[in-house]
Design a protein around this motif. Structure first.
Motif: not given
Length: 301
Positions: A243-255
């Motif tokens: 209800a207070k905050q909105q966003g995204m968690v991004a997880l980048g996976c790389s060789a």
């Protein structure tokens, strides 16, 4: 043959949680043993609730790894290698990442509870972020999330170390970014203004014509093919909101850790400007991990 962790190349799920821990001093040997027991525990639940498509990613931070008494260390990229950036890129330290995803929230909760029971004597939970799939794979901005993400077999090429005999074969370098979306400001923009900032059409996710794309649009700054050669980078992102905050968690996976560095370099403005979407969706936290293969984790147990 090295086997990767299940959550690295898996298809998107409906629900997820990111758990971030710091190891307790003097408990490294016990923590290493418990981490070796974690993936078999998740496998049992995944088989018991097969329709939930439960999967997991375990990432070890650069400070914890040598404390686990490993003879070799992954090639973690260094935040310091970037130098000063035009857009703020905050760096946080966590020893351990456990990312769980499932298509049933109750199964996700069961898995989370068992992870906590397994690790609570050796590690302190610092952060927990519950996430979800939004509409048909869109960000909270209304645009498709990473429409140029690798698909099919290309996921493995992008995300997994592939070097027979290498101690980290089957592992993946991880970049974690916690993003805050200022939706009240974003929603005041017209669709045309939003598309200009993104460099893509809102409905389809396709790129705007090159003549209409600006150099500081997200499509240009976060491109997986910035100089014509595709970066080895696979994103496993999920929106998060209350209800207070909105966003995204991004997880980048790389060789390749160097490809993660190149992504950060271009997007955050080490040279020639930065991604203007960061004015509306700034990064709150960033952290680095390495996800070892299942073969390596099983030896720890």
């Amino acid at each position: 043959m090295a086997r990767e962790q299940t959550g690295i190349c898996a298809e998107p799920n409906l629900h997820g949680v990111f758990l971030l821990f710091n190891g307790l001093e003097g408990k490294e040997r016990q923590l290493k043993q418990q981490l070796g027991k974690l993936t078999p525990l998740i496998d049992v639940l995944a088989e018991q609730f097969s329709e939930a498509m439960l999967n997991s990613v375990i990432g070890i931070g650069p400070v914890l790894w040598p404390r686990l008494n490993q003879s070799v260390t992954p090639e973690y990229l260094s935040w310091a290698e970037l130098g000063e950036t035009e857009a703020e890129l905050p760096s946080f330290h966590y020893d351990l990442l456990v990312h769980l995803r499932a298509d049933r929230f109750d199964v996700l909760y069961i898995a989370l509870s068992q992870v906590m029971q397994l690790l609570n004597q050796q590690a302190e939970l610092v952060e927990q972020w519950f996430c979800f799939r939004y509409l048909d794979g869109r960000e909270l901005t209304g645009f498709y999330d990473t429409p140029d993400n690798p698909r099919g077999r290309a996921k493995r090429v992008a995300a997994l170390v592939d070097s027979t005999g290498h101690p980290f074969n089957g592992g993946s370098y991880l970049l974690l970014l916690k993003q805050h979306c200022e939706l009240h400001r974003w929603q005041q923009l017209t669709s045309e203004q939003q598309q200009t900032l993104m460099g893509r059409y809102k409905t389809s996710g396709q790129l705007l014509p090159s003549a209409q794309r600006e150099a500081d649009s997200m499509a240009e700054r976060a491109a997986l093919e910035p100089q014509g050669e595709r970066l080895k980078l696979l994103w496993q992102n999920m929106p998060c909101a209350d209800a207070k905050q909105q966003g995204m968690v991004a997880l980048g996976c790389s060789a390749e850790p160097a490809d993660l560095l190149q992504y950060l370099d271009k997007r955050f403005g080490v040279q020639n400007g930065y991604d203007r979407m960061l004015d509306y969706c700034p990064i709150e936290q960033g952290a680095l991990f390495f996800a070892p293969s299942l073969n390596m984790l099983e030896k720890w147990g």
